[in-house]
Structure formats: C-alpha cells, structure tokens
Write an enzyme that holds these catalytic residues in place. Structure first.
Site, mmCIF file in Angstrom:
data_model
loop_
_atom_site.group_PDB
_atom_site.id
_atom_site.type_symbol
_atom_site.label_atom_id
_atom_site.label_comp_id
_atom_site.label_asym_id
_atom_site.label_seq_id
_atom_site.Cartn_x
_atom_site.Cartn_y
_atom_site.Cartn_z
ATOM 1 N N VAL A 67 0.809 -1.223 0.000
ATOM 2 C CA VAL A 67 0.000 0.000 0.000
ATOM 3 C C VAL A 67 0.842 1.274 0.000
ATOM 4 O O VAL A 67 0.296 2.384 -0.091
ATOM 5 C CB VAL A 67 -1.007 0.002 1.174
ATOM 6 C CG1 VAL A 67 -2.066 -1.068 0.945
ATOM 7 C CG2 VAL A 67 -0.318 -0.184 2.514
ATOM 8 N N TYR A 158 10.052 7.119 12.174
ATOM 9 C CA TYR A 158 8.782 6.542 12.632
ATOM 10 C C TYR A 158 7.921 7.607 13.315
ATOM 11 O O TYR A 158 6.711 7.707 13.072
ATOM 12 C CB TYR A 158 9.084 5.398 13.602
ATOM 13 C CG TYR A 158 7.886 4.622 14.079
ATOM 14 C CD1 TYR A 158 7.266 3.682 13.267
ATOM 15 C CD2 TYR A 158 7.393 4.819 15.368
ATOM 16 C CE1 TYR A 158 6.179 2.951 13.724
ATOM 17 C CE2 TYR A 158 6.304 4.090 15.830
ATOM 18 C CZ TYR A 158 5.699 3.161 15.003
ATOM 19 O OH TYR A 158 4.619 2.447 15.460
#
Length: 249
Positions: A67, A158
């Site tokens: 994705v 992150y």
C-alpha cells in the site's frame, strides 16, 4: 446513543494479518463486518486468519498489496468493491520500523518508513474516499502511535510518520465534517506483540516501570478502540484516541 449497525459493512484493514491488525480484523468480523485483510509479505499469516474466520462463519478475504505504492492501493480498493460492492470502513494499520539514531539514519530507511507508514495513508484514503462517502457511516481510522506524540529515541522517521498521520486525520476530518464519514486516529502506547515479546526481560521491566498502569497494553484493547469508533463514533471526528495506560497524557 446513535449506534451504527456493523453487520454487512465492509472493511479494509491494511497490515491486517498480524499483531494489532489481526486483532482489529477479528474484532470487526465478529460484529458481522466483511473484512478484507491486506498484507504485503505475510501471505501465510493472512491465509490463516481467513481460514480461521471462515470456519467460524465470518466473511473474510485476503488481498496482497504494497500500500506504499499508489497503484497497488487502488487495486486493493478495486478488488474489495468488485467482491463486495461497497466499502464502509478503512483502517490504516500498515507500518514498519527502521530504528536508527539520526546520525546513522540513511535516506533509504527514512523513505521506506515514511512510504509504508504515512504515504500509504494517503494512497488508501484517496482510493477509498468516493466509496466511503456512499456509506451511511463511513469510517477512516489510522493507527498512529504514542511515538508520534511524545517522540522516541532513534525513531525520527517513525515518529515523523506517526505524527503526520495525526495531522492528516485532523485536516481530513474538517473537510469531511458535513458528510457521513468520520476520520480519527488511535495512538497506542506499548502494546504486547511478537515484537515486544522479543525484548529482553530487563528492558521490558524498565518500560513497564514508566507506565502508570504498570503493564503493557493488549492488541485486543486497541481493537476495542477501533470497534468503538466504528460502532459508537458518530459524533467523534478529528480525534486521537490514546490507549496507552497513562504513559502520555
């Protein structure tokens, strides 16, 4: 309370074969939601979840797609709508870590984490939105992190991605506030997953000592948060649901 009836709804859960994603998938399926389990490389795990759910009488489908690539995200949505004729719930859960201190963080590790954790949210939401707008109770729920709120040592990539998910959530919620689509983020704290299980015991003890509730969270507790937003979240949009045992307030 305006509860949405979930029976017969259709959901895509990215990264839905393991850990938090698996718990979300199972929780929604048991409410009668037809679940599409997206995976990238975890084919065996995805197939096992589908097998388990279908044996229990639930409707589940596994679809491979990276994705982080816009065309594959579009294909995932197209295959879902071709199979079920609708899409009501999108759970953006796909995520990876490539932890390095910033001095050692190369561009490749930066790009990959941003692509998988944040760009996938754009890719999937963009591909899904026209279908979600046709639902009487459309839901976009993105699994962010306490690290996106408070930061994390060696996790600039992150943290940036997870913080970006929160900003995305707030802005899209404003744009869609007059529609039937709500947009929210869930920010888990330290949740006991396979990854946490591999942490040395002494490090686990140090982490738990900092959590006011004095324990790790469970994947089921995150899944309950998703279920709550799907079923009872008619008037909740643009929010961060913090499930972290009090670690970040």
């Amino acid at each position: 309370m305006n509860m949405a009836h979930l029976d017969g709804k259709v959901a895509i859960i990215t990264g839905g074969a393991k850990g938090i994603g698996k718990a979300i998938t199972e929780s929604l399926a048991k409410e009668g939601v037809k679940v599409v389990i997206n995976y990238n490389s975890s084919a065996a795990a995805a197939d096992e979840v589908v097998k388990s759910l279908t044996e229990q009488g639930y409707d589940a489908l596994a679809v491979q797609a990276d994705v982080s690539i816009v065309e594959e995200a579009k294909r995932l949505v197209e295959e879902t709508v071709a199979k079920y004729g609708r899409l009501d719930i999108l759970v953006n859960n796909a995520g990876i870590t490539r932890d390095r201190t910033f001095k050692k963080l190369g561009k490749e590790d930066w790009d990959r984490v941003i692509d998988v954790n944040l760009n996938s949210v754009y890719n999937m939401t963009s591909a899904s939105l026209s279908h979600l707008l046709e639902s009487d109770n459309g839901r976009v729920i993105s699994i962010s992190s306490i690290i996106g709120q408070a930061g994390g040592f060696g996790q600039t990539n992150y943290s940036a991605a997870k913080a970006g998910m929160v900003g995305f959530t707030k802005s899209l919620a404003l744009e869609l506030a007059r529609t039937n689509v709500t947009v929210n983020a869930i920010c888990p704290g330290f949740i006991y997953t396979d990854m946490v299980a591999e942490i040395p015991d002494n490090v686990k003890e140090q982490i738990v000592s900092k959590i006011p509730k004095k324990r790790f969270g469970t994947v089921d507790e995150i899944a309950k948060g998703v279920l709550y937003l799907c079923r009872d979240g008619e008037y909740i949009t643009g929010q961060q649901l913090n499930i972290n045992g009090g670690l970040y307030m």
